[in-house]
Design an enzyme around this catalytic site. Structure first.
Site, PDB file in Angstrom:
ATOM      1  N   HIS A  35       0.841  -1.207   0.000  1.00  0.00           N
ATOM      2  CA  HIS A  35       0.000   0.000   0.000  1.00  0.00           C
ATOM      3  C   HIS A  35       0.872   1.253   0.000  1.00  0.00           C
ATOM      4  CE1 HIS A  35      -2.729  -2.870   2.325  1.00  0.00           C
ATOM      5  NE2 HIS A  35      -3.494  -2.530   1.309  1.00  0.00           N
ATOM      6  N   LYS A 147      -0.809  -6.493  -7.835  1.00  0.00           N
ATOM      7  CA  LYS A 147      -1.133  -7.644  -6.985  1.00  0.00           C
ATOM      8  C   LYS A 147      -2.553  -8.137  -7.276  1.00  0.00           C
ATOM      9  CE  LYS A 147      -1.559 -10.224  -3.249  1.00  0.00           C
ATOM     10  NZ  LYS A 147      -2.764  -9.821  -2.612  1.00  0.00           N
ATOM     11  N   GLN A 151      -8.580  -6.974 -10.730  1.00  0.00           N
ATOM     12  CA  GLN A 151      -9.233  -5.749 -10.255  1.00  0.00           C
ATOM     13  C   GLN A 151      -8.742  -4.545 -11.066  1.00  0.00           C
ATOM     14  OE1 GLN A 151      -9.695  -4.791  -5.929  1.00  0.00           O
ATOM     15  NE2 GLN A 151      -7.936  -3.481  -6.280  1.00  0.00           N
ATOM     16  N   ARG A 185      -4.050 -10.020   4.314  1.00  0.00           N
ATOM     17  CA  ARG A 185      -4.514 -11.334   4.783  1.00  0.00           C
ATOM     18  C   ARG A 185      -3.382 -12.235   5.264  1.00  0.00           C
ATOM     19  NH1 ARG A 185      -8.507 -10.557   0.579  1.00  0.00           N
ATOM     20  NH2 ARG A 185     -10.595 -10.758   1.454  1.00  0.00           N
TER      21      ARG A 185
HETATM   22  P1  AMP Z   1      -6.371  -3.754  -0.469  1.00  0.00           P
HETATM   23  O1  AMP Z   1      -6.228  -2.958   0.782  1.00  0.00           O
HETATM   24  O2  AMP Z   1      -5.926  -5.162  -0.342  1.00  0.00           O
HETATM   25  O3  AMP Z   1      -7.713  -3.592  -1.114  1.00  0.00           O
HETATM   26  O4  AMP Z   1      -5.343  -3.111  -1.505  1.00  0.00           O
HETATM   27  C1  AMP Z   1      -5.374  -1.738  -1.817  1.00  0.00           C
HETATM   28  C2  AMP Z   1      -4.482  -1.512  -3.002  1.00  0.00           C
HETATM   29  O5  AMP Z   1      -3.160  -1.909  -2.691  1.00  0.00           O
HETATM   30  C3  AMP Z   1      -4.912  -2.328  -4.231  1.00  0.00           C
HETATM   31  O6  AMP Z   1      -4.775  -1.543  -5.396  1.00  0.00           O
HETATM   32  C4  AMP Z   1      -3.947  -3.475  -4.210  1.00  0.00           C
HETATM   33  O7  AMP Z   1      -3.703  -4.036  -5.486  1.00  0.00           O
HETATM   34  C5  AMP Z   1      -2.692  -2.795  -3.681  1.00  0.00           C
HETATM   35  N1  AMP Z   1      -1.796  -3.809  -3.100  1.00  0.00           N
HETATM   36  C6  AMP Z   1      -2.119  -4.768  -2.204  1.00  0.00           C
HETATM   37  N2  AMP Z   1      -1.055  -5.561  -1.961  1.00  0.00           N
HETATM   38  C7  AMP Z   1      -0.045  -5.097  -2.731  1.00  0.00           C
HETATM   39  C8  AMP Z   1       1.312  -5.491  -2.946  1.00  0.00           C
HETATM   40  N3  AMP Z   1       1.845  -6.538  -2.307  1.00  0.00           N
HETATM   41  N4  AMP Z   1       2.057  -4.781  -3.814  1.00  0.00           N
HETATM   42  C9  AMP Z   1       1.522  -3.716  -4.475  1.00  0.00           C
HETATM   43  N5  AMP Z   1       0.260  -3.294  -4.320  1.00  0.00           N
HETATM   44  C10 AMP Z   1      -0.518  -3.960  -3.461  1.00  0.00           C
END
Ligand code: AMP
Length: 283
Positions: A35, A147, A151, A185
């Protein structure tokens, strides 16, 4: 950093930014370096950085882990303050989905493949909340991670289809030192599950190595990936997919820059995803 819990206060905060380049980083919180890589890119490229934290109930199925989903707003808020984020939007559920709520966004075709197969309704929830956030904040740029490749592709399609005046930035996957893609997660995994989960990045590295060595046949690559996962008894395969980036239909051969190699596995009660794009993705 100004924290807004309601739409009215968000509007007031953004009104003060008129004429500036606004960047949005939508998240579900429990922040990690993945993030923060998006936040840092946004800070570099925009005048005003807005981060949203909303564990969007609409993208969780009835039997999914909405209640288990990790949360720590205090820690997230401290991290974002350190990154010098300008506005944090943390809406309540009623703020985003006032009752009765009846309007949904379907990105047809892209929503039923890969993760959509085992998570019916998930991408409707994602597309709806992202459109709402884009509409509320009107950012010039919005930041997403590769990632969640499906989406990102679905949102790219949404932006094109609805002529949304926003530039999408899709940034590389950030990994732990052992190769596991960072994910909120991951804290749900036991130590044993965490070790087993490494078969997921391993199977993608195996495929990537084969592609680099000249293998282009999707069937051969999928078989090599499945064999790698099968060596780890704690993992079950949800899918291993080699698909075209534009429509997520199966690809018979790798086409550099237009093929997504993706896998989803279950380890215990947790579902993990990972991917790579041979030749990289242009947005
Ligand atoms: P989330 O909080 O899981 O919904 O993720 C929010 C944003 O962060 C989304 O655009 C995800 O694709 C991105 N994200 C989550 N994990 C990673 C990662 N390991 N590397 C890069 N971006 C990430």
């Amino acid at each position: 950093m100004r924290t807004c819990r309601g739409i009215a206060s968000l509007r007031r905060a953004l009104a003060a930014c008129a004429g500036k380049q606004v960047g949005l980083v939508p998240t579900m919180g429990f922040l990690h370096e993945g993030h923060l890589s998006l936040v840092r890119a946004c800070r570099r490229e925009c005048d005003v950085t807005v981060v949203s934290i909303f564990v969007n109930p609409a993208q969780f199925g009835p039997s999914e882990d909405l209640r288990r989903y990790p949360r720590d707003e205090r820690r997230d808020s401290a991290l974002l303050r350190q990154e010098q984020v300008d506005v944090l939007f943390v809406p309540g559920e009623n703020e985003m989905y006032p009752s009765p709520y009846r309007t949904w966004v379907d990105v047809t075709g892209l929503d039923s493949k890969l993760c959509g197969r085992s998570r019916p309704g998930h991408f409707r929830g994602v597309a709806t909340v992202v459109l709402k956030l884009l509409h509320l904040m009107r950012p010039q740029r919005a930041y997403f991670g590769q990632k969640d490749a499906q989406q990102a592709l679905l949102i790219r399609q949404l932006v094109r289809d609805l002529n949304l005046p926003v530039t999408l930035r899709i940034l590389p996957i950030v990994r732990d030192s052992d190769g596991l893609a960072l994910s909120s997660r991951n804290v749900l995994l036991s130590a044993r599950e965490r070790r087993a989960a490494l078969a997921l990045p391993r199977c993608l590295r195996r495929a990537s190595g084969l592609v680099e060595a000249g293998e282009t046949n999707a069937r051969a690559l999928r078989a090599a990936m499945a064999a790698e996962i099968a060596r780890e008894p704690l993992l079950t395969i949800d899918y291993i997919a080699i698909v075209r980036l534009d429509d997520l239909e199966d690809a018979a051969e790798i086409a550099a820059g237009n093929t997504l190699v993706a896998a989803a596995v279950r380890v215990g009660r947790t579902r993990l995803i990972d991917n790579f794009i041979p030749g990289g993705m242009s947005c």
